[in-house]
Design an enzyme around this catalytic site. Sequence first.
Site, PDB file in Angstrom:
ATOM      1  N   HIS A 156      19.418  -6.056 -37.228  1.00 46.57           N
ATOM      2  CA  HIS A 156      19.947  -4.769 -36.754  1.00 46.57           C
ATOM      3  C   HIS A 156      19.768  -4.564 -35.252  1.00 46.57           C
ATOM      4  O   HIS A 156      19.349  -3.498 -34.795  1.00 46.57           O
ATOM      5  CB  HIS A 156      19.316  -3.616 -37.524  1.00 46.57           C
ATOM      6  CG  HIS A 156      19.652  -3.592 -38.984  1.00 46.57           C
ATOM      7  ND1 HIS A 156      20.844  -4.072 -39.491  1.00 46.57           N
ATOM      8  CD2 HIS A 156      18.940  -3.128 -40.054  1.00 46.57           C
ATOM      9  CE1 HIS A 156      20.855  -3.909 -40.807  1.00 46.57           C
ATOM     10  NE2 HIS A 156      19.720  -3.347 -41.172  1.00 46.57           N
TER      11      HIS A 156
ATOM     12  N   HIS B  87      23.963   3.051 -41.799  1.00 47.36           N
ATOM     13  CA  HIS B  87      22.892   2.633 -42.708  1.00 47.36           C
ATOM     14  C   HIS B  87      22.365   3.815 -43.531  1.00 47.36           C
ATOM     15  O   HIS B  87      21.149   3.953 -43.712  1.00 47.36           O
ATOM     16  CB  HIS B  87      21.763   1.987 -41.913  1.00 47.36           C
ATOM     17  CG  HIS B  87      21.009   0.926 -42.659  1.00 47.36           C
ATOM     18  ND1 HIS B  87      20.376   1.176 -43.853  1.00 47.36           N
ATOM     19  CD2 HIS B  87      20.792  -0.382 -42.377  1.00 47.36           C
ATOM     20  CE1 HIS B  87      19.776   0.063 -44.267  1.00 47.36           C
ATOM     21  NE2 HIS B  87      20.021  -0.902 -43.388  1.00 47.36           N
TER      22      HIS B  87
ATOM     23  N   GLU C 240      26.812  -0.869 -46.611  1.00 47.44           N
ATOM     24  CA  GLU C 240      27.018  -1.088 -45.186  1.00 47.44           C
ATOM     25  C   GLU C 240      28.246  -1.965 -44.956  1.00 47.44           C
ATOM     26  O   GLU C 240      28.198  -3.179 -45.158  1.00 47.44           O
ATOM     27  CB  GLU C 240      25.783  -1.749 -44.580  1.00 47.44           C
ATOM     28  CG  GLU C 240      24.468  -1.037 -44.891  1.00 47.44           C
ATOM     29  CD  GLU C 240      23.266  -1.953 -44.722  1.00 47.44           C
ATOM     30  OE1 GLU C 240      23.086  -2.494 -43.604  1.00 47.44           O
ATOM     31  OE2 GLU C 240      22.524  -2.152 -45.707  1.00 47.44           O
TER      32      GLU C 240
END
Length: 380
Positions: free
Chosen positions: A135, A206, A344
């Site tokens: 991420h 998210h 996601e």
Amino acid sequence: MKKGTKLILNAGFIMALLTACNPQIKKDLTVSGLDPQNFVTEDGSTSLFTIKNTNGMEVCITNFGGRIVSVMVPNKNGTLVDVVHGFDSISDYISKPSDFGAAIGRYANRINKGIIVIDGDTIQLPTNNFGHCLHGGPQGWQYQIYEGKQLNDTTLTMTMHSPDGDQKFPGAVTATVTYTLTNDNALDICYDATTDKKTVINMTNHSYFNLSGNPAKSITDHILYVNADNYTPVDSTYMTTGEIATVKNTPMDFTTPKPIGQDINNFDFIQLKNGNGYDHNWVLNTNGDIKQLAAKLTSPESGISLEVYTNEPGIQVYSGNFLDGTLSGKKGIVYNQRTAICLETQHYPDTPNKPSWPTAFLEPEQTYHSECIFKFTVEK
């Protein structure tokens, strides 16, 4: 929060954001019960924004990480309930590292060993998850402050000005996330970005969904459909192997809707053991057509359904396997294992190192565009 994620924040940055809320600002509570004052720091760098539609649906978003804090939708009884995990204040978002509701960037999901190669140059990104870059690294955009602008009652933009070398990623990038709440109870999220140097980008939201409206309840009874005949297997460090495998005759098959919990603990199937449940990318059948249904999630208890539409080639399904009761969220409710699920929309994990997969490279003359629609309906 996925296992192994670490957060490293500059001490001065923490002190600035943890400064007491400005006592001169006083606003009414949101429909979800949030106090906007609790999201405002003394320096005014963070705020809580609210968008609403004509049906009374409400979405609250903070510019710290571009995070969706609450989503109020009607259940089968017509009662508005909050269907996402999150915290009551900016101080909790700072002091309790998580990805709750975040606009992830520069690169959602994992990059193998944090290494990318661009035009022959090898770039070492920071690693923060089993030796991989997850991420966007330990100070990815979910831990940075977006520039928030409320356009009207239903539309909000978040802009990130990311300098060249941010978390070692090349190129100065300007990214905009636009949240639009429509009158058919859909939250339309558009991501756009440009760069002055060749780079990689892969953005997503998210949010941790629990459609029952009870964040203490497991989501294993939720019914999930994923429009995908294939998925990308992972190794024991959650890294994609490069294979694209069929879901047929495996626990990964959601082409026929089924309860999330039906097969989730079948650790004889190595992929569920590797993921400690579902934490995988599905290869969507939609071919980038945002009008085709990519996934659908339904809570039998509340009757709320969430339909997902996207122009992305994949969707990561993460079943909250590493929520472990150490985090207390809104209203002090403890978030135990599998009390939420993430959907996601994305390019596949480690795409920069898998040349045969849809590219995640962005050139200076190009504009990155990604879109995800979360549409809420009720089945009585």
